[in-house]
Design a protein around this motif. Structure first.
Motif, short mmCIF file in Angstrom:
data_model
loop_
_atom_site.label_atom_id
_atom_site.label_comp_id
_atom_site.label_asym_id
_atom_site.label_seq_id
_atom_site.Cartn_x
_atom_site.Cartn_y
_atom_site.Cartn_z
N LEU A 67 4.43 8.49 -4.08
CA LEU A 67 3.67 7.69 -3.11
C LEU A 67 2.45 8.48 -2.60
CD1 LEU A 67 6.55 5.99 -1.11
CD2 LEU A 67 5.01 4.93 -2.77
N LEU A 68 2.61 9.76 -2.35
CA LEU A 68 1.49 10.57 -1.91
C LEU A 68 0.40 10.66 -2.99
CD1 LEU A 68 3.31 13.47 -0.02
CD2 LEU A 68 1.87 11.67 0.98
N GLY A 69 0.84 10.78 -4.26
CA GLY A 69 -0.11 10.79 -5.37
C GLY A 69 -0.87 9.48 -5.46
N GLN A 70 -0.18 8.37 -5.28
CA GLN A 70 -0.83 7.06 -5.33
C GLN A 70 -1.79 6.88 -4.15
OE1 GLN A 70 2.36 4.22 -5.41
NE2 GLN A 70 2.79 4.54 -7.59
N ALA A 71 -1.41 7.40 -2.99
CA ALA A 71 -2.24 7.25 -1.79
C ALA A 71 -3.54 8.05 -1.90
CB ALA A 71 -1.46 7.68 -0.55
N SER A 72 -3.46 9.19 -2.57
CA SER A 72 -4.67 10.02 -2.68
C SER A 72 -5.56 9.63 -3.85
CB SER A 72 -4.28 11.50 -2.78
OG SER A 72 -3.59 11.75 -4.00
N ALA A 73 -5.08 8.77 -4.69
CA ALA A 73 -5.87 8.34 -5.87
C ALA A 73 -6.95 7.36 -5.52
CB ALA A 73 -4.93 7.72 -6.92
N ASP A 133 0.85 -1.19 0.00
CA ASP A 133 0.00 0.00 0.00
C ASP A 133 0.90 1.25 0.00
OD1 ASP A 133 -2.62 1.44 0.71
OD2 ASP A 133 -1.26 2.04 2.34
N PRO A 134 0.54 2.29 -0.77
CA PRO A 134 1.39 3.49 -0.85
C PRO A 134 1.71 4.12 0.51
CG PRO A 134 -0.32 3.59 -2.53
CD PRO A 134 -0.61 2.39 -1.68
N MET A 135 0.75 4.14 1.44
CA MET A 135 1.02 4.72 2.75
C MET A 135 1.99 3.85 3.54
SD MET A 135 -0.18 7.67 2.80
CE MET A 135 0.06 8.15 4.49
N ALA A 136 1.87 2.54 3.42
CA ALA A 136 2.82 1.63 4.09
C ALA A 136 4.22 1.82 3.51
CB ALA A 136 2.37 0.19 3.94
N ARG A 137 4.30 2.01 2.21
CA ARG A 137 5.60 2.26 1.56
C ARG A 137 6.17 3.60 2.01
NH1 ARG A 137 6.50 1.62 -4.58
NH2 ARG A 137 8.64 1.45 -3.83
N LEU A 138 5.32 4.59 2.14
CA LEU A 138 5.78 5.91 2.57
C LEU A 138 6.38 5.84 3.98
CD1 LEU A 138 5.95 8.88 1.73
CD2 LEU A 138 3.68 9.20 2.71
#
Length: 149
Positions: free
Chosen positions: A143-149, A95-100
Motif C-alpha cells: 500500500l505504501l508503494g502504491q501511495a508513493s507511485a 485509494d492506497p492511503m485510505a486502505r492503509l
C-alpha cells in the motif's frame, strides 16, 4: 539402501464428517467464549456442548491451546479474505492511503478482539512465539508503494 517414497496421485482430502466436526467444534467454542469467557472453555465442556466424544476433540486439536490456535487461524483467514477481496476501503478499490488507514484500524480491532483467545492459545510447555507479522508487513509495504507511485 532404500528408495525414496514418492506418493502417487493427489493426497486424500479431509473426510466430510471430520470437516463438519471441526466446524461444529469451532462454532461451539465461539459460543462458549461469548457466554462464559475463554477461561471456562475446557475440552470436556466443548465435547459435551458440541455433542461429540472427548476423543474427537483431542484428536482434532490435541490440547486446550490447540482449540484456540484453530480459532485464531480461522479468524485470521477471514480477516485476510476481507483485505484481499472485501469491499473498500479495507479491500481493493479504494485509494492506497485510505486502505492503509482502514487496514490499521481493522487490524487493531481484530487484535484487541482476539487478545484473550491469543493468550489461551499459548501452550505453557512451549516457548512464546514471536508472532508472524509477515502478511501485515507485506500488505503495508504494498500500500505504501502504491501511495508513493
Amino acid at each position: 539402501m532404500g528408495r525414496p517414497v514418492v506418493p502417487f496421485g493427489k493426497p486424500r482430502g479431509e473426510r466430510a464428517d471430520a470437516v463438519r466436526n471441526r466446524e461444529r467444534l469451532l462454532e461451539t467454542a465461539r459460543e462458549l467464549i461469548a457466554e462464559q469467557g475463554v477461561e471456562k472453555v475446557t475440552m470436556d465442556c466443548l465435547a459435551e456442548r458440541a455433542r461429540l466424544g472427548k476423543g474427537t476433540v483431542f484428536r482434532r486439536f490435541g490440547t486446550r491451546a490447540g482449540i484456540f490456535k484453530a480459532l485464531l487461524d480461522a479468524d485470521e483467514r477471514r480477516f485476510q479474505e476481507q483485505v484481499i477481496s472485501g469491499p473498500p476501503p479495507l479491500g481493493p478499490g479504494a485509494d492506497p492511503m485510505a486502505r492503509l488507514v482502514a487496514y490499521g484500524r481493522a487490524r487493531i480491532v481484530h487484535l484487541l478482539d482476539h487478545h484473550a483467545v491469543a493468550r489461551a492459545a499459548l501452550d505453557r510447555s512451549q516457548h512464546v512465539p514471536a508472532g508472524d507479522a509477515s502478511v501485515s508487513q507485506l500488505h503495508i509495504r504494498m500500500l505504501l508503494g502504491q501511495a508513493s507511485a
